[in-house]
Design a protein around this motif. Structure first.
Motif, PDB file in Angstrom:
ATOM      1  N   SER A 125       0.854  -1.176   0.000  1.00 39.62           N
ATOM      2  CA  SER A 125       0.000   0.000   0.000  1.00 39.62           C
ATOM      3  C   SER A 125       0.899   1.238   0.000  1.00 39.62           C
ATOM      4  N   SER A 126       0.336   2.395   0.261  1.00 43.62           N
ATOM      5  CA  SER A 126       1.102   3.627   0.061  1.00 43.62           C
ATOM      6  C   SER A 126       0.672   4.706   1.046  1.00 43.62           C
ATOM      7  N   ALA A 127       1.595   5.601   1.334  1.00 41.29           N
ATOM      8  CA  ALA A 127       1.262   6.793   2.121  1.00 41.29           C
ATOM      9  C   ALA A 127       0.215   7.637   1.392  1.00 41.29           C
ATOM     10  N   PHE A 178       6.256   4.802   2.361  1.00 45.36           N
ATOM     11  CA  PHE A 178       6.510   6.226   2.169  1.00 45.36           C
ATOM     12  C   PHE A 178       7.419   6.352   0.930  1.00 45.36           C
ATOM     13  N   ASN A 179       8.381   7.247   0.903  1.00 47.76           N
ATOM     14  CA  ASN A 179       9.121   7.452  -0.353  1.00 47.76           C
ATOM     15  C   ASN A 179      10.285   6.474  -0.458  1.00 47.76           C
ATOM     16  N   VAL A 180      10.074   5.426  -1.205  1.00 51.80           N
ATOM     17  CA  VAL A 180      11.078   4.367  -1.329  1.00 51.80           C
ATOM     18  C   VAL A 180      12.109   4.753  -2.396  1.00 51.80           C
ATOM     19  N   SER A 192       8.977   9.975 -11.840  1.00 48.06           N
ATOM     20  CA  SER A 192       9.761   8.967 -11.115  1.00 48.06           C
ATOM     21  C   SER A 192      10.140   9.538  -9.760  1.00 48.06           C
ATOM     22  N   GLY A 193      10.588   8.665  -8.864  1.00 46.37           N
ATOM     23  CA  GLY A 193      11.010   9.113  -7.541  1.00 46.37           C
ATOM     24  C   GLY A 193      12.098  10.170  -7.652  1.00 46.37           C
ATOM     25  N   VAL A 194      12.002  11.189  -6.818  1.00 41.16           N
ATOM     26  CA  VAL A 194      12.922  12.327  -6.915  1.00 41.16           C
ATOM     27  C   VAL A 194      14.381  11.888  -6.787  1.00 41.16           C
ATOM     28  N   ILE A 195      14.652  10.896  -5.957  1.00 37.09           N
ATOM     29  CA  ILE A 195      16.050  10.490  -5.775  1.00 37.09           C
ATOM     30  C   ILE A 195      16.604   9.866  -7.053  1.00 37.09           C
ATOM     31  N   LEU A 208      19.918  20.067 -11.278  1.00 38.39           N
ATOM     32  CA  LEU A 208      18.770  19.435 -10.631  1.00 38.39           C
ATOM     33  C   LEU A 208      17.676  20.488 -10.490  1.00 38.39           C
ATOM     34  N   THR A 209      16.436  20.115 -10.792  1.00 45.41           N
ATOM     35  CA  THR A 209      15.324  21.058 -10.665  1.00 45.41           C
ATOM     36  C   THR A 209      14.496  20.714  -9.437  1.00 45.41           C
ATOM     37  N   ILE A 210      14.422  21.697  -8.544  1.00 42.97           N
ATOM     38  CA  ILE A 210      13.570  21.538  -7.356  1.00 42.97           C
ATOM     39  C   ILE A 210      12.258  22.253  -7.623  1.00 42.97           C
ATOM     40  N   PHE A 211      11.149  21.577  -7.385  1.00 44.37           N
ATOM     41  CA  PHE A 211       9.843  22.214  -7.541  1.00 44.37           C
ATOM     42  C   PHE A 211       9.506  22.956  -6.252  1.00 44.37           C
ATOM     43  N   GLY A 212       9.420  24.283  -6.356  1.00 42.61           N
ATOM     44  CA  GLY A 212       9.189  25.108  -5.173  1.00 42.61           C
ATOM     45  C   GLY A 212      10.517  25.456  -4.522  1.00 42.61           C
ATOM     46  N   SER A 215      11.673  23.330   0.544  1.00 43.69           N
ATOM     47  CA  SER A 215      11.490  23.121   1.989  1.00 43.69           C
ATOM     48  C   SER A 215      10.529  21.960   2.263  1.00 43.69           C
ATOM     49  N   GLN A 216       9.853  21.458   1.205  1.00 42.97           N
ATOM     50  CA  GLN A 216       8.954  20.314   1.418  1.00 42.97           C
ATOM     51  C   GLN A 216       9.782  19.099   1.856  1.00 42.97           C
ATOM     52  N   THR A 217       9.206  18.309   2.750  1.00 41.26           N
ATOM     53  CA  THR A 217       9.958  17.165   3.290  1.00 41.26           C
ATOM     54  C   THR A 217       9.289  15.844   2.916  1.00 41.26           C
ATOM     55  N   ARG A 218      10.107  14.796   2.904  1.00 41.02           N
ATOM     56  CA  ARG A 218       9.612  13.441   2.686  1.00 41.02           C
ATOM     57  C   ARG A 218      10.373  12.495   3.602  1.00 41.02           C
ATOM     58  N   ASP A 219       9.742  11.358   3.885  1.00 35.96           N
ATOM     59  CA  ASP A 219      10.380  10.296   4.664  1.00 35.96           C
ATOM     60  C   ASP A 219      10.923   9.277   3.657  1.00 35.96           C
ATOM     61  N   ALA A 275       6.326  25.226  -7.763  1.00 39.25           N
ATOM     62  CA  ALA A 275       5.932  24.050  -6.976  1.00 39.25           C
ATOM     63  C   ALA A 275       4.855  23.263  -7.724  1.00 39.25           C
ATOM     64  N   ARG A 276       4.846  21.947  -7.504  1.00 40.97           N
ATOM     65  CA  ARG A 276       3.812  21.103  -8.109  1.00 40.97           C
ATOM     66  C   ARG A 276       2.472  21.398  -7.449  1.00 40.97           C
ATOM     67  N   ALA A 277       1.458  21.593  -8.291  1.00 38.24           N
ATOM     68  CA  ALA A 277       0.128  21.903  -7.749  1.00 38.24           C
ATOM     69  C   ALA A 277      -0.363  20.752  -6.885  1.00 38.24           C
ATOM     70  N   GLY A 278      -0.933  21.118  -5.754  1.00 39.61           N
ATOM     71  CA  GLY A 278      -1.644  20.124  -4.944  1.00 39.61           C
ATOM     72  C   GLY A 278      -0.782  19.153  -4.173  1.00 39.61           C
ATOM     73  N   GLU A 279       0.550  19.364  -4.174  1.00 34.18           N
ATOM     74  CA  GLU A 279       1.339  18.346  -3.466  1.00 34.18           C
ATOM     75  C   GLU A 279       1.464  18.655  -1.971  1.00 34.18           C
ATOM     76  N   ILE A 280       1.665  17.599  -1.196  1.00 36.14           N
ATOM     77  CA  ILE A 280       1.747  17.779   0.247  1.00 36.14           C
ATOM     78  C   ILE A 280       3.095  18.391   0.609  1.00 36.14           C
TER      79      ILE A 280
HETATM   80  C1  UD2 Z   1       5.155   9.868  -3.428  1.00 34.17           C
HETATM   81  C2  UD2 Z   1       5.055   8.598  -4.238  1.00 34.17           C
HETATM   82  C3  UD2 Z   1       3.706   8.466  -4.827  1.00 34.17           C
HETATM   83  C4  UD2 Z   1       2.622   8.602  -3.781  1.00 34.17           C
HETATM   84  C5  UD2 Z   1       2.819   9.897  -3.018  1.00 34.17           C
HETATM   85  C6  UD2 Z   1       1.837   9.995  -1.863  1.00 34.17           C
HETATM   86  C7  UD2 Z   1       7.251   8.064  -5.141  1.00 34.17           C
HETATM   87  C8  UD2 Z   1       8.113   8.076  -6.347  1.00 34.17           C
HETATM   88  N1  UD2 Z   1       6.037   8.617  -5.298  1.00 34.17           N
HETATM   89  O1  UD2 Z   1       5.044  10.996  -4.257  1.00 34.17           O
HETATM   90  O2  UD2 Z   1       3.595   7.196  -5.457  1.00 34.17           O
HETATM   91  O3  UD2 Z   1       2.681   7.491  -2.923  1.00 34.17           O
HETATM   92  O4  UD2 Z   1       4.129   9.955  -2.456  1.00 34.17           O
HETATM   93  O5  UD2 Z   1       1.982  11.192  -1.174  1.00 34.17           O
HETATM   94  O6  UD2 Z   1       7.607   7.562  -4.084  1.00 34.17           O
HETATM   95  N2  UD2 Z   1      10.681  16.840  -6.808  1.00 34.17           N
HETATM   96  C9  UD2 Z   1      11.531  17.861  -7.233  1.00 34.17           C
HETATM   97  N3  UD2 Z   1      12.187  17.706  -8.409  1.00 34.17           N
HETATM   98  C10 UD2 Z   1      12.035  16.593  -9.207  1.00 34.17           C
HETATM   99  C11 UD2 Z   1      11.150  15.560  -8.776  1.00 34.17           C
HETATM  100  C12 UD2 Z   1      10.475  15.740  -7.570  1.00 34.17           C
HETATM  101  O7  UD2 Z   1      11.696  18.872  -6.545  1.00 34.17           O
HETATM  102  O8  UD2 Z   1      12.676  16.521 -10.282  1.00 34.17           O
HETATM  103  C13 UD2 Z   1      10.013  16.996  -5.505  1.00 34.17           C
HETATM  104  C14 UD2 Z   1       8.516  16.877  -5.588  1.00 34.17           C
HETATM  105  O9  UD2 Z   1       7.922  18.114  -5.921  1.00 34.17           O
HETATM  106  C15 UD2 Z   1       8.195  16.402  -4.172  1.00 34.17           C
HETATM  107  C16 UD2 Z   1       9.414  15.562  -3.772  1.00 34.17           C
HETATM  108  O10 UD2 Z   1      10.442  15.935  -4.670  1.00 34.17           O
HETATM  109  O11 UD2 Z   1       8.090  17.491  -3.288  1.00 34.17           O
HETATM  110  C17 UD2 Z   1       9.169  14.077  -3.876  1.00 34.17           C
HETATM  111  O12 UD2 Z   1       8.616  13.810  -5.156  1.00 34.17           O
HETATM  112  P1  UD2 Z   1       8.366  12.317  -5.682  1.00 34.17           P
HETATM  113  O13 UD2 Z   1       7.709  12.445  -7.030  1.00 34.17           O
HETATM  114  O14 UD2 Z   1       9.602  11.515  -5.572  1.00 34.17           O
HETATM  115  O15 UD2 Z   1       7.370  11.692  -4.601  1.00 34.17           O
HETATM  116  P2  UD2 Z   1       5.989  12.239  -3.965  1.00 34.17           P
HETATM  117  O16 UD2 Z   1       6.234  12.403  -2.500  1.00 34.17           O
HETATM  118  O17 UD2 Z   1       5.437  13.371  -4.732  1.00 34.17           O
END
Ligand code: UD2
Length: 311
Positions: A125-127, A178-180, A192-195, A208-212, A215-219, A275-280
Motif C-alpha cells: 500500500s502507500s502513504a 513512504f518514499n522508497v 519517477s522518484g525524486v532520488i 537538478l530542478t527543485i519544484f518550489g 522546503s517540502q519534506t519526505r520520509d 511548486a507542483r500543484a496540490g502536493e503535500i
Molecule cells: C510519493 C510517491 C507516490 C505517492 C505519493 C503519496 C514516489 C516516487 N512517489 O510521491 O507514489 O505514494 O508519495 O503522497 O515515491 N521533486 C523535485 N524535483 C524533481 C522531482 C520531484 O523537486 O525533479 C520533488 C517533488 O515536488 C516532491 C518531492 O520531490 O516534493 C518528492 O517527489 P516524488 O515524485 O519523488 O514523490 P511524492 O512524494 O510526490
C-alpha cells in the motif's frame, strides 16, 4: 521448498524482494507484465532453478499463469503483491485504467489466495492513502482522505485485504510505503522518484530542478529496509495488520539535492521551478507499529542509502 509469488517481481522493489527470497532458499515465481518491470533487474539469477518468470497481467487474473508451476512444484505458500500502475499522475488522467490494474489486480490475487489456500498475502500500500495530513508523524490511525485515484485504489485494496481475512480466512498484511528509493529505481519519467531523477542528473553533471523552494519534506526509506518489512509481512501471524514503512525521519528536498550533488562530486547546479500543484508539504511516518508488529526498524541512514544508489 516453499514457493512464493512476487507480483511485479521484475520491478524496482519487486526485484529486490526476489533477491532476498532466492538468497533465503525459496522458490520464487515472478508474475510481471513487463510494462515497467525489466528482465535486467533479475539478470543475476538467469538460469537459476528456483526462479520462474511468468509474463502475466495480474489485472487479468493469475490462475492460468500459476497452474503449470503448481502442477510441477506444489501449491503457492505466500504472495507478495507489488504489481501496480505506479504513477499518481497517470491515475488522475486515467482513473478507470488505474482502478482495473490496482484494485482489480488486488482482487485477482485475493481470489487466488482464497481458492488455493495461500497462507499469507502481503500487499504494497502507500502513504497516498492518507492524503494531506496535518499532524506529523502520520500514524496508521490518521483519517484516510486520498487525493488521487491511486490513493483510493490502495485504500480500497486494503479494505479488500481486510474483508478476505475476516470473511474468507485469507491471512493478509498491508504495508504503507513512504518514499522508497534505491538502486534500480527508474528515473525515466518526470514523475519517477525524486532520488532516482536527481541521482541520474547529478551523475551526468546536469542541473537538478527543485519544484518550489525545496522546503517540502519526505520520509525517504531505503529499498533494503522495505524488503525486510515485506519479508516479515509474508510471515505467519499479523493478519489484518496495516503498518507504515518509513524511517520516522524527514528530509527536505533542498537538503536531499545538496547531499546528492556532493556525493556525485560533479558540481551540478540546483535550480528551482514552480511548486507542483496540490502536493503535500510535509511527510513523515510514525513507525512504532512497524517495529512492534513486524519487528522491523529501518536501518539505512539516508547518506548510506544514497551512496548505494548513486555510486
Ligand atoms: C510519493 C510517491 C507516490 C505517492 C505519493 C503519496 C514516489 C516516487 N512517489 O510521491 O507514489 O505514494 O508519495 O503522497 O515515491 N521533486 C523535485 N524535483 C524533481 C522531482 C520531484 O523537486 O525533479 C520533488 C517533488 O515536488 C516532491 C518531492 O520531490 O516534493 C518528492 O517527489 P516524488 O515524485 O519523488 O514523490 P511524492 O512524494 O510526490
Amino acid at each position: 521448498m516453499e514457493t512464493i509469488v512476487v507480483t511485479g517481481g521484475a520491478g524496482f522493489i519487486g526485484s529486490h524482494v526476489v533477491d532476498a527470497l532466492l538468497a533465503a532458499g525459496k522458490r520464487v515465481v515472478v508474475l510481471d507484465n513487463f510494462s515497467t518491470g525489466k528482465r535486467a533487474n533479475l539478470a543475476r539469477w538467469t538460469n537459476h532453478a528456483a526462479l520462474h518468470i511468468v509474463v502475466c497481467d495480474v489485472a487479468h487474473g493469475i490462475f492460468a499463469a500459476l497452474a503449470p508451476i503448481t502442477r510441477d512444484h506444489g501449491p503457492i505458500a505466500r504472495i507478495v503483491h507489488l504489481a501496480a500502475q505506479v504513477s499518481v499522475v497517470h491515475s488522475v488522467q486515467n482513473p478507470l485504467v488505474d482502478m482495473s490494474i490496482n484494485y482489480g489486480g488486488t482482487l485477482h490475487v485475493l481470489e487466488y489466495a482464497r481458492a488455493q489456500g495461500v497462507a499469507k498475502v502481503a500487499f504494497a500500500s502507500s502513504a497516498a492513502v492518507y492524503g494531506d495530513v496535518e499532524t506529523m508523524p502520520v500514524a496508521e490511525e490518521a483519517p484516510c482522505q486520498p487525493m488521487s485515484p491511486y490513493g483510493i485504489d490502495k485504500l480500497a485494496s486494503e479494505f479488500a485485504l481486510d474483508y478476505y481475512a475476516s470473511v474468507h480466512g485469507v491471512a493478509t498484511s498491508a504495508l504503507r510505503f513512504f518514499n522508497v528509493y534505491g538502486p534500480r529505481q527508474d528515473p525515466s519519467s518526470p514523475y519517477s522518484g525524486v532520488i532516482s531523477i536527481f541521482a541520474d542528473r547529478a551523475k551526468a553533471g546536469k542541473p537538478l530542478t527543485i519544484f518550489g523552494d525545496g522546503s517540502q519534506t519526505r520520509d525517504f526509506v531505503y529499498v533494503g529496509d522495505v524488503v525486510r518489512a515485506l519479508v516479515a509481512a509474508i510471515g505467519d501471524g499479523n493478519s489484518r495488520a496495516i503498518a507504515n514503512v518509513g524511517t520516522g525521519g524527514e528530509t527536505s528536498v533542498l537538503e536531499l539535492a545538496r547531499m546528492i550533488v556532493e556525493l556525485c562530486g560533479k558540481r551540478s547546479k540546483i535550480e528551482h521551478a514552480p511548486a507542483r500543484a496540490g502536493e503535500i508539504l510535509k511527510s513523515r511516518a510514525r513507525v512504532d507499529r512497524l517495529r512492534d508488529t513486524f519487528g522491523i526498524v529501518a536501518q539505512t541512514a539516508l547518506v548510506e542509502g544514497l551512496r548505494q544508489t548513486v555510486l
